[in-house]
Design a protein around this motif. Structure first.
Motif, mmCIF file in Angstrom:
data_model
loop_
_atom_site.group_PDB
_atom_site.id
_atom_site.type_symbol
_atom_site.label_atom_id
_atom_site.label_comp_id
_atom_site.label_asym_id
_atom_site.label_seq_id
_atom_site.Cartn_x
_atom_site.Cartn_y
_atom_site.Cartn_z
ATOM 1 N N GLN A 183 9.611 4.407 7.709
ATOM 2 C CA GLN A 183 10.887 3.851 7.238
ATOM 3 C C GLN A 183 11.090 4.121 5.752
ATOM 4 N N SER A 184 10.028 3.994 4.966
ATOM 5 C CA SER A 184 10.136 4.196 3.516
ATOM 6 C C SER A 184 10.324 5.660 3.155
ATOM 7 N N THR A 186 10.138 -4.619 0.877
ATOM 8 C CA THR A 186 11.237 -5.263 1.605
ATOM 9 C C THR A 186 11.204 -4.872 3.075
ATOM 10 N N LEU A 187 11.018 -3.582 3.347
ATOM 11 C CA LEU A 187 10.966 -3.116 4.731
ATOM 12 C C LEU A 187 9.732 -3.637 5.454
ATOM 13 N N SER A 188 8.656 -3.862 4.713
ATOM 14 C CA SER A 188 7.452 -4.390 5.360
ATOM 15 C C SER A 188 7.695 -5.810 5.865
ATOM 16 N N TYR A 189 8.497 -6.598 5.126
ATOM 17 C CA TYR A 189 8.841 -7.943 5.607
ATOM 18 C C TYR A 189 9.776 -7.865 6.808
ATOM 19 N N TYR A 190 10.656 -6.862 6.833
ATOM 20 C CA TYR A 190 11.518 -6.640 7.998
ATOM 21 C C TYR A 190 10.668 -6.285 9.213
ATOM 22 N N TYR A 248 0.835 -1.204 0.000
ATOM 23 C CA TYR A 248 0.000 0.000 0.000
ATOM 24 C C TYR A 248 0.872 1.257 0.000
ATOM 25 N N VAL A 249 1.914 1.250 0.833
ATOM 26 C CA VAL A 249 2.814 2.405 0.931
ATOM 27 C C VAL A 249 3.547 2.638 -0.382
ATOM 28 N N ASP A 250 3.953 1.554 -1.055
ATOM 29 C CA ASP A 250 4.628 1.697 -2.347
ATOM 30 C C ASP A 250 3.721 2.310 -3.406
ATOM 31 N N LEU A 259 19.164 -3.575 4.541
ATOM 32 C CA LEU A 259 17.993 -3.723 3.674
ATOM 33 C C LEU A 259 17.709 -2.433 2.909
ATOM 34 N N GLN A 260 17.789 -1.285 3.593
ATOM 35 C CA GLN A 260 17.484 -0.005 2.942
ATOM 36 C C GLN A 260 18.495 0.340 1.859
#
Length: 409
Positions: free
Chosen positions: A125-126, A345-349, A68-70, A333-334
């Motif tokens: 984070q994003s 990727t950050l959502s899985y983190y 959603y954020v992406d 990751l970032q």
């Protein structure tokens, strides 16, 4: 100083300032909730349950939140989530102000906080990469953000200890409600460049699968996330049991508990400052291994600590290792994920960290109730060493296979 170099960026400086004000209130509320629940129920299981409810939505919603954020404006999402968190804090403050000590409603508000945080943390984070004009400063910004998080963890519990013992829990909750004003004012002052948000025409579930496929094809990223998940399940839940150490094992009160929280904040602060001084090319895998080992050994030492002073030192060292581990994984990751996949990727983190943690907290709270807190915390330390060992073995095996394929090519 180079350690504060990312603060030269105007938008990040505002973000940093607003979050610092708000997080002091957030930590005060966390301490007040933990102490209130344990004071009223004397149940390690209910302590774990409250953590479970406040974080479990991240396990279920984090991948969806990442997708959603992406797809949407990260800044607008963050403004909305901060307003919702402010309302949640206000509702909790009102309830305690009127002496409504109802575990059901405290649990319900904890669950609401978790639902909002699933989107808030991913968006925050994003958005970080958009607040820094020079991407070389991104690792420093991430580390400084972590240090700010832990400075507030040092200050918040200390203030909470004073206020809880003099004015009561309701004032802690009220201060947290007011602190959100600082975040919203700073966000309104930001000058972000308008960016065209790519609108995916595909079904959001296809987007989710793309994120999973991307991580499957990126073993360096997925191994970091799996290590984070294992630590969140079996090691990090020791933090949930700190009120038990304060009240039962060392026969203390709310002030004693605030010492534990502040010791954790102090250790984590030094861990974040260390990472803020690192360069972008540092070997993050090595830092993950060393910090994971420190975390495991310190947790084992906490379990068998004979005195309060020893326990506080072990808590600080464990938090230092925890901070260095989580922040270095986040930074890796970032800086290694593709731009279009960063949110997912950050959502899985976040799912591996904040999503798995409530499951671990609930399990460890239950086992602590059955077998004793010190036995369970000692087990968590042993599990931490096994997790680090498995990560080292996997990384060596992956490196060997990569070198072999490179030689054959």
């Amino acid at each position: 100083m180079s350690i504060f170099r990312s603060l030269k960026h105007y938008n990040y400086r505002l973000f940093f300032t607003g979050q610092a004000v708000s997080l002091i209130g957030t930590w005060m509320q966390r301490v007040a909730v933990s102490w209130l629940v344990y004071r009223l129920t004397e149940s390690a299981f209910l302590l774990g349950l409250m953590t479970f409810l406040s974080l479990i939505p991240s396990l279920i919603l984090a991948p969806l939140a990442g997708s959603y954020v992406d797809r949407h404006n990260k800044y607008k999402i963050l403004v909305i989530t901060q307003i919702l968190l402010m309302l949640q804090a206000g509702a909790l403050a009102a309830m305690i102000w009127f002496k409504v000590y109802d575990m059901f409603w405290i649990a319900a508000l904890s669950l609401m906080q978790g639902l909002v945080n699933a989107f808030d943390v991913t968006a925050r984070q994003s958005l970080m990469v958009n607040l820094i004009d020079d991407k070389e400063d991104l690792p420093n910004a991430i580390a400084l953000n972590s240090s700010m998080f832990n400075v507030t963890r040092l200050i918040g519990p200390a203030l909470a200890g004073v206020i809880l013992s003099t004015l009561g829990e309701d004032i802690c909750f009220l201060i947290n409600f007011i602190s959100f004003i600082g975040v919203l004012v700073c966000m309104m002052m930001m000058k972000l460049k308008p960016t065209a948000q790519p609108k995916s025409k595909e079904n959001i579930w296809i987007d989710l699968k793309k994120g999973y496929d991307y991580l499957t094809a990126s073993p360096d990223l997925s191994s970091m996330i799996l290590m984070m998940a294992a630590s969140s399940l079996l090691v990090i839940p020791f933090t949930t049991l700190l009120p038990v150490f304060a009240k039962d094992i060392f026969s203390g009160d709310i002030t004693t508990f605030s010492w534990f929280e502040s010791a954790a904040g102090l250790g984590a602060f030094f861990g974040a400052i260390y990472l803020a001084s690192r360069k972008i090319g540092e070997n993050m895998q090595k830092i993950v291994i060393i910090s994971g080992t420190l975390l495991a050994v310190a947790v084992m030492a906490l379990a068998i600590s004979p005195t309060l002073i020893t326990a506080l030192i072990c808590t600080a060292l464990a938090a230092l290792g925890l901070m260095a581990q989580t922040s270095s994984i986040n930074t890796y990751l970032q800086t290694h994920a593709d731009d279009v996949m960063r949110g997912r990727t950050l959502s899985y983190y976040i799912m591996a960290y904040q999503g798995v943690l409530p499951v671990g907290s609930l399990l460890m709270g239950y086992f602590a109730h059955q077998f004793g807190t010190q036995i369970v915390v000692a087990f968590e330390g042993v599990a931490g060493l096994l997790i680090v060992g498995a990560f080292v073995y996997y990384e060596k095996h992956r490196s060997h296979v990569k070198d072999k394929l490179s030689f054959m090519g």
